[in-house]
Design a protein around this motif. Structure first.
Motif, PDB file in Angstrom:
ATOM      1  N   ARG A   1       0.039  12.281  10.509  1.00  0.00           N
ATOM      2  CA  ARG A   1       0.917  12.926   9.537  1.00  0.00           C
ATOM      3  C   ARG A   1       0.325  12.898   8.134  1.00  0.00           C
ATOM      4  NH1 ARG A   1       5.827   9.810   9.802  1.00  0.00           N
ATOM      5  NH2 ARG A   1       4.804   8.449   8.300  1.00  0.00           N
ATOM      6  N   GLU A   2      -0.223  11.734   7.719  1.00  0.00           N
ATOM      7  CA  GLU A   2      -0.778  11.615   6.373  1.00  0.00           C
ATOM      8  C   GLU A   2      -2.022  12.469   6.207  1.00  0.00           C
ATOM      9  OE1 GLU A   2       0.613   9.955   3.929  1.00  0.00           O
ATOM     10  OE2 GLU A   2       2.250   9.218   5.158  1.00  0.00           O
ATOM     11  N   CYS A   3      -2.904  12.484   7.209  1.00  0.00           N
ATOM     12  CA  CYS A   3      -4.122  13.286   7.104  1.00  0.00           C
ATOM     13  C   CYS A   3      -3.817  14.776   7.086  1.00  0.00           C
ATOM     14  CB  CYS A   3      -5.062  12.945   8.263  1.00  0.00           C
ATOM     15  SG  CYS A   3      -5.737  11.278   8.207  1.00  0.00           S
ATOM     16  N   THR A   4      -2.842  15.194   7.887  1.00  0.00           N
ATOM     17  CA  THR A   4      -2.450  16.607   7.872  1.00  0.00           C
ATOM     18  C   THR A   4      -1.884  17.002   6.520  1.00  0.00           C
ATOM     19  OG1 THR A   4      -1.960  16.492  10.246  1.00  0.00           O
ATOM     20  CG2 THR A   4      -1.058  18.359   9.034  1.00  0.00           C
ATOM     21  N   THR A   5      -1.104  16.115   5.913  1.00  0.00           N
ATOM     22  CA  THR A   5      -0.572  16.399   4.580  1.00  0.00           C
ATOM     23  C   THR A   5      -1.689  16.540   3.564  1.00  0.00           C
ATOM     24  OG1 THR A   5       1.411  15.136   5.136  1.00  0.00           O
ATOM     25  CG2 THR A   5       1.034  15.604   2.818  1.00  0.00           C
ATOM     26  N   ARG A   6      -2.709  15.679   3.661  1.00  0.00           N
ATOM     27  CA  ARG A   6      -3.842  15.770   2.730  1.00  0.00           C
ATOM     28  C   ARG A   6      -4.606  17.074   2.918  1.00  0.00           C
ATOM     29  NH1 ARG A   6      -7.100  11.776   0.225  1.00  0.00           N
ATOM     30  NH2 ARG A   6      -5.352  10.334   0.539  1.00  0.00           N
ATOM     31  N   PHE A   7      -4.834  17.479   4.160  1.00  0.00           N
ATOM     32  CA  PHE A   7      -5.527  18.742   4.399  1.00  0.00           C
ATOM     33  C   PHE A   7      -4.686  19.934   3.936  1.00  0.00           C
ATOM     34  CE2 PHE A   7      -8.028  16.364   7.684  1.00  0.00           C
ATOM     35  CZ  PHE A   7      -9.261  16.580   7.097  1.00  0.00           C
ATOM     36  N   MET A   8      -3.370  19.819   4.030  1.00  0.00           N
ATOM     37  CA  MET A   8      -2.516  20.897   3.541  1.00  0.00           C
ATOM     38  C   MET A   8      -2.663  21.046   2.029  1.00  0.00           C
ATOM     39  SD  MET A   8       1.575  21.461   4.081  1.00  0.00           S
ATOM     40  CE  MET A   8       2.003  19.967   3.201  1.00  0.00           C
ATOM     41  N   ARG A   9      -2.727  19.928   1.307  1.00  0.00           N
ATOM     42  CA  ARG A   9      -2.920  19.986  -0.146  1.00  0.00           C
ATOM     43  C   ARG A   9      -4.256  20.609  -0.490  1.00  0.00           C
ATOM     44  NH1 ARG A   9      -2.699  14.401  -2.523  1.00  0.00           N
ATOM     45  NH2 ARG A   9      -2.842  15.594  -4.449  1.00  0.00           N
ATOM     46  N   ILE A  10      -5.316  20.213   0.257  1.00  0.00           N
ATOM     47  CA  ILE A  10      -6.646  20.775  -0.004  1.00  0.00           C
ATOM     48  C   ILE A  10      -6.658  22.277   0.231  1.00  0.00           C
ATOM     49  CG2 ILE A  10      -9.032  20.759   0.795  1.00  0.00           C
ATOM     50  CD1 ILE A  10      -8.704  17.791   1.421  1.00  0.00           C
ATOM     51  N   ALA A  11      -6.026  22.717   1.321  1.00  0.00           N
ATOM     52  CA  ALA A  11      -6.026  24.138   1.645  1.00  0.00           C
ATOM     53  C   ALA A  11      -5.261  24.950   0.608  1.00  0.00           C
ATOM     54  CB  ALA A  11      -5.425  24.354   3.035  1.00  0.00           C
ATOM     55  N   LYS A  12      -4.104  24.448   0.174  1.00  0.00           N
ATOM     56  CA  LYS A  12      -3.273  25.217  -0.756  1.00  0.00           C
ATOM     57  C   LYS A  12      -3.843  25.224  -2.164  1.00  0.00           C
ATOM     58  CE  LYS A  12      -0.355  26.014   2.516  1.00  0.00           C
ATOM     59  NZ  LYS A  12      -0.300  27.342   3.152  1.00  0.00           N
ATOM     60  N   ILE A  13      -4.335  24.074  -2.627  1.00  0.00           N
ATOM     61  CA  ILE A  13      -4.809  23.987  -4.005  1.00  0.00           C
ATOM     62  C   ILE A  13      -6.169  24.654  -4.168  1.00  0.00           C
ATOM     63  CG2 ILE A  13      -5.507  22.382  -5.816  1.00  0.00           C
ATOM     64  CD1 ILE A  13      -3.396  20.453  -4.791  1.00  0.00           C
ATOM     65  N   ARG A  14      -7.079  24.435  -3.214  1.00  0.00           N
ATOM     66  CA  ARG A  14      -8.437  24.974  -3.335  1.00  0.00           C
ATOM     67  C   ARG A  14      -8.574  26.360  -2.705  1.00  0.00           C
ATOM     68  NH1 ARG A  14     -12.208  20.866  -4.558  1.00  0.00           N
ATOM     69  NH2 ARG A  14     -11.273  18.789  -4.567  1.00  0.00           N
ATOM     70  N   GLY A  15      -7.579  26.808  -1.933  1.00  0.00           N
ATOM     71  CA  GLY A  15      -7.644  28.115  -1.303  1.00  0.00           C
ATOM     72  C   GLY A  15      -8.616  28.185  -0.141  1.00  0.00           C
ATOM     73  N   ILE A  16      -8.787  27.085   0.583  1.00  0.00           N
ATOM     74  CA  ILE A  16      -9.721  27.037   1.713  1.00  0.00           C
ATOM     75  C   ILE A  16      -8.935  27.274   3.000  1.00  0.00           C
ATOM     76  CG2 ILE A  16     -11.400  25.627   2.949  1.00  0.00           C
ATOM     77  CD1 ILE A  16     -11.795  24.007   0.403  1.00  0.00           C
TER      78      ILE A  16
ATOM     79  N   VAL B   1       0.844  -1.190   0.000  1.00  0.00           N
ATOM     80  CA  VAL B   1       0.000   0.000   0.000  1.00  0.00           C
ATOM     81  C   VAL B   1       0.876   1.236   0.000  1.00  0.00           C
ATOM     82  CG1 VAL B   1      -1.772   1.277   1.239  1.00  0.00           C
ATOM     83  CG2 VAL B   1      -1.827  -1.220   1.202  1.00  0.00           C
ATOM     84  N   LYS B   2       0.583   2.131  -0.904  1.00  0.00           N
ATOM     85  CA  LYS B   2       1.302   3.395  -0.974  1.00  0.00           C
ATOM     86  C   LYS B   2       0.344   4.509  -0.573  1.00  0.00           C
ATOM     87  CE  LYS B   2       4.674   2.189  -4.537  1.00  0.00           C
ATOM     88  NZ  LYS B   2       5.239   2.561  -5.852  1.00  0.00           N
ATOM     89  N   THR B   3       0.684   5.223   0.441  1.00  0.00           N
ATOM     90  CA  THR B   3      -0.172   6.319   0.889  1.00  0.00           C
ATOM     91  C   THR B   3      -0.052   7.486  -0.068  1.00  0.00           C
ATOM     92  OG1 THR B   3       1.577   7.185   2.276  1.00  0.00           O
ATOM     93  CG2 THR B   3       0.085   5.604   3.283  1.00  0.00           C
ATOM     94  N   GLN B   4      -1.165   8.169  -0.238  1.00  0.00           N
ATOM     95  CA  GLN B   4      -1.189   9.296  -1.161  1.00  0.00           C
ATOM     96  C   GLN B   4      -0.671  10.572  -0.535  1.00  0.00           C
ATOM     97  OE1 GLN B   4      -5.124   9.654  -2.703  1.00  0.00           O
ATOM     98  NE2 GLN B   4      -5.251   7.528  -3.366  1.00  0.00           N
ATOM     99  N   GLY B   5      -0.583  10.567   0.812  1.00  0.00           N
ATOM    100  CA  GLY B   5      -0.231  11.821   1.483  1.00  0.00           C
ATOM    101  C   GLY B   5       1.181  12.258   1.203  1.00  0.00           C
ATOM    102  N   MET B   6       2.169  11.386   1.431  1.00  0.00           N
ATOM    103  CA  MET B   6       3.560  11.787   1.304  1.00  0.00           C
ATOM    104  C   MET B   6       4.113  11.556  -0.084  1.00  0.00           C
ATOM    105  SD  MET B   6       4.105  12.996   4.254  1.00  0.00           S
ATOM    106  CE  MET B   6       5.874  13.232   4.234  1.00  0.00           C
ATOM    107  N   ASN B   7       3.521  10.584  -0.849  1.00  0.00           N
ATOM    108  CA  ASN B   7       4.068  10.279  -2.167  1.00  0.00           C
ATOM    109  C   ASN B   7       3.522  11.201  -3.239  1.00  0.00           C
ATOM    110  OD1 ASN B   7       5.487   8.139  -1.068  1.00  0.00           O
ATOM    111  ND2 ASN B   7       3.787   6.701  -1.342  1.00  0.00           N
TER     112      ASN B   7
END
Length: 456
Positions: A194-209, A42-48
């Motif tokens: 760590r993985e969930c925080t990385t995912r929320f960081m991507r959502i915030a930066k890309i979508r501007g939320i 399994v490869k997590t999407q957060g860090m990769n």
């Protein structure tokens, strides 16, 4: 069948080891290694996955336009002060604090204030049901059609809700309850957080939320999880306070868009948190007058001057080593000031217990409080009270001199506004500003001069 690997991770710093260790080699914490199960298939999407999907080319820093970051005013002045002027769209904020201190109350009030301005808010609660959140909203009066509430902990379901509602402000309460199904670790583990925080960081930066994450704290008061979280987010806020007091302090320890010296002061009531416009009156409301060991110091918290009461108690001891205890200030700084009083002022404190307390539970860490601490200890030792309408501030050196401090004018104006009559301050800080006429200002160059004025 996928091969399952077992590893041990530190809950404090995220250090990984193939075997269990009693003491973490990374942060030197004891009993912080927990077992994690990792599947190699399994490869997590957060860090990769890439955090910023952009095809922009590198350019010279001279050619980059320096536009100011837009701000969203929250409608709560104290929160705007701590954030540096408001919330920046696309920012990721981490809020920590003790259980029951009022984190959810503050964020629910902030969410309602933003909906009043026409923004759409999504409040995701992983610890409380939708009905429990509605009961709190009824008590706070935070009811709005643009405030959406969801009880969910699955990261995929949360992303679907974000895609459907398209909020401008997102609250996750709390990050320790959210999990990603493709990660084999349990919710709240180091890997999941760590993985969930990385995912929320991507959502915030890309979508501007603008996104706010609520984090649990350890028994030492630090945010639970690896220290990596505080490096990933844009702003880290700590909500502090005592359960037996009604006021709360919101302090910024990291802020990429503002100062880290600001604090916000709230008072907890039946209808939620209310702002404290004049914190000096709050901290001095129960100050006793004419008591030895009690002084008032003018301290700076960011850009705001605050007048706080300092209390000292010096009592004789029969033990060979006297006790040195303090609350609200640095213990090493207190020992330094006692040494200066013994050496330069001839006070025999070697057989005396010394206790110093910053009344109200406030934490002061600037050297400008040195003079007030020295006068409080000397006042208790000699059993001579200071004048009730005196204010002190100044840094004390090892040779007994009183050094100048910054923003002396703001400190004096705050003292004059609250009705104090005298200010004893460093002589070097008297130049360069206009002195108010309704308060007496006395400049001193040594601790001996200050004691002769304060304890005459």
């Amino acid at each position: 069948m996928a091969k399952v690997k077992t590893k041990f991770q530190c809950t404090e710093c995220g250090y990984e080891s193939a075997k269990w260790l009693g003491k973490c080699p990374g942060c030197q914490a004891w009993n912080s290694m927990v077992e994690e199960v990792e599947s190699s298939a399994v490869k997590t999407q957060g860090m990769n996955a890439p955090i910023f999907q952009s095809k922009e080319k590198a350019q010279s820093i001279i050619n980059i336009e320096s536009d100011k970051e837009p701000r969203i005013l929250t409608g709560i002045g104290e929160l705007n002060r701590v954030l540096g002027g408001g919330i920046v769209p696309g920012s990721l904020v981490l809020v920590g604090g003790d259980p029951g201190i009022g984190k959810s109350t503050l964020l629910l009030q902030t969410s309602h204030a933003l909906t009043v301005q026409g923004l759409r808010v999504l409040y995701i609660s992983g610890e409380e049901s939708v009905r429990q959140t509605k009961l709190r909203a009824d008590r706070l009066g935070a009811l709005s059609a643009e405030l959406y509430v969801l009880c969910e902990t699955n990261m995929e379901s949360i992303e679907e809700a974000i895609e459907q509602i398209k909020p401008q402000f997102l609250v996750i309460d709390s990050i320790q309850t959210v999990y990603m199904p493709e990660v084999t670790s349990a919710p709240g583990s180091v890997t999941q957080v760590r993985e969930c925080t990385t995912r929320f960081m991507r959502i915030a930066k890309i979508r501007g939320i603008a996104t706010v994450l609520v984090g649990h704290v350890t028994k030492e008061g630090a945010i639970a999880g690896p220290r990596l979280l505080e490096h990933m987010v844009d702003c880290v806020l700590y909500f502090e306070g005592e359960r037996h007091h009604t006021y709360r302090l919101l302090r910024a320890v990291k802020n990429r868009f503002g100062s880290t010296n600001e604090i916000g002061i709230f008072e907890m009531g039946e209808i939620g948190l209310t702002e404290v416009d004049n914190p000096s009156e709050l901290f001095l409301s129960e100050r006793p007058l004419g008591v030895a060991g009690s002084t008032v110091v003018a301290s700076m918290e960011g850009t705001r001057p605050i007048l706080v009461e300092l209390q000292a108690l010096v009592a004789s001891t029969h033990f060979p080593s006297p006790r040195r205890m303090c609350t609200g200030m640095d213990h090493q700084r207190m020992a330094l000031i006692i040494a200066v009083l013994e050496k330069r002022m001839g006070m025999f404190l070697q057989n005396q217990d010394a206790y110093v307390n910053v009344a109200g539970g406030v934490k002061l860490d600037e050297p400008a409080i040195d003079l007030a601490v020295a006068i409080s200890i000397a006042s208790s030792f000699r059993d001579i009270p200071t004048k009730p309408f005196d204010v002190f501030f100044g840094e004390v050196g090892l040779t007994g001199e009183v050094r100048g401090v910054s923003r002396a004018e703001m400190r004096v104006k705050e003292a004059a506004k609250l009705g104090f009559r005298r200010v004893i301050m460093p002589e070097k800080s008297l130049k360069g500003w206009k002195h108010p006429k309704d308060i007496q200002i006395i400049g001193v160059s040594t601790v001996a001069d200050a004691l002769s004025v304060a304890l005459d």
